[in-house]
Scaffold this active site. Structure first.
Site, PDB file in Angstrom:
ATOM      1  N   GLY A   1      17.355  13.377 -17.189  1.00  0.00           N
ATOM      2  CA  GLY A   1      18.732  12.861 -17.147  1.00  0.00           C
ATOM      3  C   GLY A   1      19.198  12.568 -18.560  1.00  0.00           C
TER       4      GLY A   1
ATOM      5  N   ASP B   1      16.204  20.426 -12.541  1.00  0.00           N
ATOM      6  CA  ASP B   1      16.623  19.507 -11.474  1.00  0.00           C
ATOM      7  C   ASP B   1      15.425  18.601 -11.201  1.00  0.00           C
ATOM      8  OD1 ASP B   1      17.192  18.235  -9.102  1.00  0.00           O
ATOM      9  OD2 ASP B   1      17.913  20.040  -8.062  1.00  0.00           O
TER      10      ASP B   1
ATOM     11  N   GLY C   1      23.075  11.973 -19.856  1.00  0.00           N
ATOM     12  CA  GLY C   1      23.893  10.863 -19.364  1.00  0.00           C
ATOM     13  C   GLY C   1      24.135   9.787 -20.404  1.00  0.00           C
ATOM     14  N   GLN C   2      24.766   8.697 -19.937  1.00  0.00           N
ATOM     15  CA  GLN C   2      25.168   7.628 -20.863  1.00  0.00           C
ATOM     16  C   GLN C   2      23.948   7.016 -21.574  1.00  0.00           C
ATOM     17  OE1 GLN C   2      26.446   3.927 -19.199  1.00  0.00           O
ATOM     18  NE2 GLN C   2      27.684   3.377 -20.959  1.00  0.00           N
TER      19      GLN C   2
ATOM     20  N   LYS D   1      18.378   1.026  -5.301  1.00  0.00           N
ATOM     21  CA  LYS D   1      17.676   0.377  -6.411  1.00  0.00           C
ATOM     22  C   LYS D   1      16.678  -0.660  -5.894  1.00  0.00           C
ATOM     23  CE  LYS D   1      19.349   2.509  -9.987  1.00  0.00           C
ATOM     24  NZ  LYS D   1      18.469   3.454 -10.680  1.00  0.00           N
TER      25      LYS D   1
ATOM     26  N   ASP E   1      17.749  17.855 -18.287  1.00  0.00           N
ATOM     27  CA  ASP E   1      18.907  17.452 -17.475  1.00  0.00           C
ATOM     28  C   ASP E   1      19.214  18.589 -16.518  1.00  0.00           C
ATOM     29  OD1 ASP E   1      21.150  15.041 -18.004  1.00  0.00           O
ATOM     30  OD2 ASP E   1      21.917  16.735 -16.841  1.00  0.00           O
ATOM     31  N   ILE E   2      19.920  18.264 -15.448  1.00  0.00           N
ATOM     32  CA  ILE E   2      20.321  19.310 -14.504  1.00  0.00           C
ATOM     33  C   ILE E   2      21.431  20.163 -15.125  1.00  0.00           C
ATOM     34  CG2 ILE E   2      22.075  17.928 -13.281  1.00  0.00           C
ATOM     35  CD1 ILE E   2      20.847  19.168 -10.653  1.00  0.00           C
TER      36      ILE E   2
ATOM     37  N   TYR F   1      24.086   2.305  -3.664  1.00  0.00           N
ATOM     38  CA  TYR F   1      23.386   2.307  -4.958  1.00  0.00           C
ATOM     39  C   TYR F   1      22.422   1.117  -5.046  1.00  0.00           C
ATOM     40  CZ  TYR F   1      23.140   1.947 -10.119  1.00  0.00           C
ATOM     41  OH  TYR F   1      22.735   1.856 -11.418  1.00  0.00           O
TER      42      TYR F   1
HETATM   43  C1  AKB Z   1      27.391   0.776 -12.159  1.00  0.00           C
HETATM   44  O1  AKB Z   1      28.458   0.208 -12.467  1.00  0.00           O
HETATM   45  O2  AKB Z   1      27.216   1.381 -11.109  1.00  0.00           O
HETATM   46  C2  AKB Z   1      26.236   0.657 -13.116  1.00  0.00           C
HETATM   47  C3  AKB Z   1      25.323  -0.490 -12.801  1.00  0.00           C
HETATM   48  C4  AKB Z   1      25.817  -1.868 -12.832  1.00  0.00           C
HETATM   49  O3  AKB Z   1      24.170  -0.264 -12.568  1.00  0.00           O
HETATM   50  N1  AKB Z   1      26.714   0.516 -14.458  1.00  0.00           N
END
Ligand code: AKB
Length: 316
Positions: A9, A53, A12-13, A146, A35-36, A142
């Protein structure tokens, strides 16, 4: 022995800045960026890059074996806002990616870094100085991925001795690459718009306080945790790390000190709900004690540095 490092990855940022930092530490040729998506010209120019990937475990495993990789940073993920729109693919990427890498770490015995997030917390979590150990009842896909990921990390550590380490990143702010698909992204976009048009329409309301961190500190936390002796790393779910907390209104006021004509308006969207479910500030005393974590950038220093670097990038 040559210490080979793999970053998954890398475009990415976090990845684009972490690769640069790791290449500074370990040498350009020892850090393999993947990265993909195809590599940026800078990424290609400075060291090895493979388009992969993360879910293609045969290819990832081959890369790890062939290059005798000792550390892997697994950064490929869908962030909060995108994950809500693509529930199943977010779960697949965020969970299967991690489980696949945990299995490879078990076999190949490399050290694994995996980012968690303040999104593991939810509406029932204490909002101020959120402790390391507290209620975690996330309300986003998300956050659920996590939280489950954190438990898998601890499970693989306890059951199979996998040396996996993790940080609950707050919103990350960097000038090099714009973030995509997150809720805290406004805190990066605002700088670009301030310099370009002197106005920003914010998708969060003015008093929405969230924990944030400048990229310099995020890299310091990441490499600091990965460098710590294994005995120092007592939390194998994920560490709270804190730095700055502010609202869009406070950030705008800080930017105005440098760009007096800057104005901000507010049009909260669905991301307001996600932001409201997260903490406002983080208690990171456990990380400070265990592996000496300490941030360096406050709001004023971060704002000045961001504006300076974005301005420079525009001019060149
Ligand atoms: C998001 O905003 O989804 C991320 C995070 C807080 O993990 N920056």
């Amino acid at each position: 022995m040559r210490e080979s490092v793999l970053v998954i990855g890398a475009n990415g940022q976090i990845g684009s800045e972490l690769v640069e930092e790791l290449r500074r530490i370990y040498g350009n040729s020892n850090v393999i960026a993947t990265d993909i998506k195809p590599a940026t010209s800078e990424m290609l120019h400075n060291g090895p890059f493979e388009q992969v990937d993360v879910l293609d475990f045969a290819k990832v495993s081959n890369l790890i074996r062939k290059n005798k990789v000792r550390q892997v940073y697994l950064l490929a993920a869908l962030l909060s806002a995108t994950a809500e729109e693509k529930i199943k693919s977010a779960w697949r990427l965020n969970m299967e990616g991690l489980l696949g890498l945990l299995d490879l770490a078990k076999e190949e015995k490399f050290k694994l870094f995996w980012p968690s997030s303040i999104a593991v917390f939810g509406p029932t979590t204490p909002k101020q100085k959120t402790p390391q150990h507290t209620v975690t009842e996330p309300s986003t896909v998300y956050g659920i991925s996590k939280l489950a990921g954190e438990m898998w990390c601890e499970y693989y550590f306890k059951k199979f001795g996998v040396d996996v380490r993790s940080i609950r990143y707050p919103g990350l702010i960097g000038w090099k690459t714009e973030p995509g698909g997150g809720t805290t992204d406004y805190a990066v976009h605002i700088f670009h718009e301030a310099l370009k048009t002197k106005h920003y329409e914010c998708f969060l309301s003015e008093n929405t306080v969230l924990p944030m961190m400048y990229m310099h500190d995020a890299l310091k936390a990441t490499t600091g945790l990965m460098d710590a002796d294994a005995e120092q790393v007592k939390i194998r779910t994920s560490y709270n790390v804190g730095a700055i907390s502010f609202s869009p209104k406070e950030l705008a006021a800080e930017i105005k000190k440098h760009i007096p004509g800057f104005s901000i308006s507010y049009k909260p969207d669905i991301r307001q709900q996600y932001a409201e479910s997260w903490p406002q500030s983080i208690d990171d005393s456990v990380a400070r004690t265990d592996w000496n974590w300490k941030p360096e950038f406050d709001l004023a220093k971060m704002t000045e540095d961001m504006l300076h670097h974005i301005q420079q990038a525009v001019e060149h």
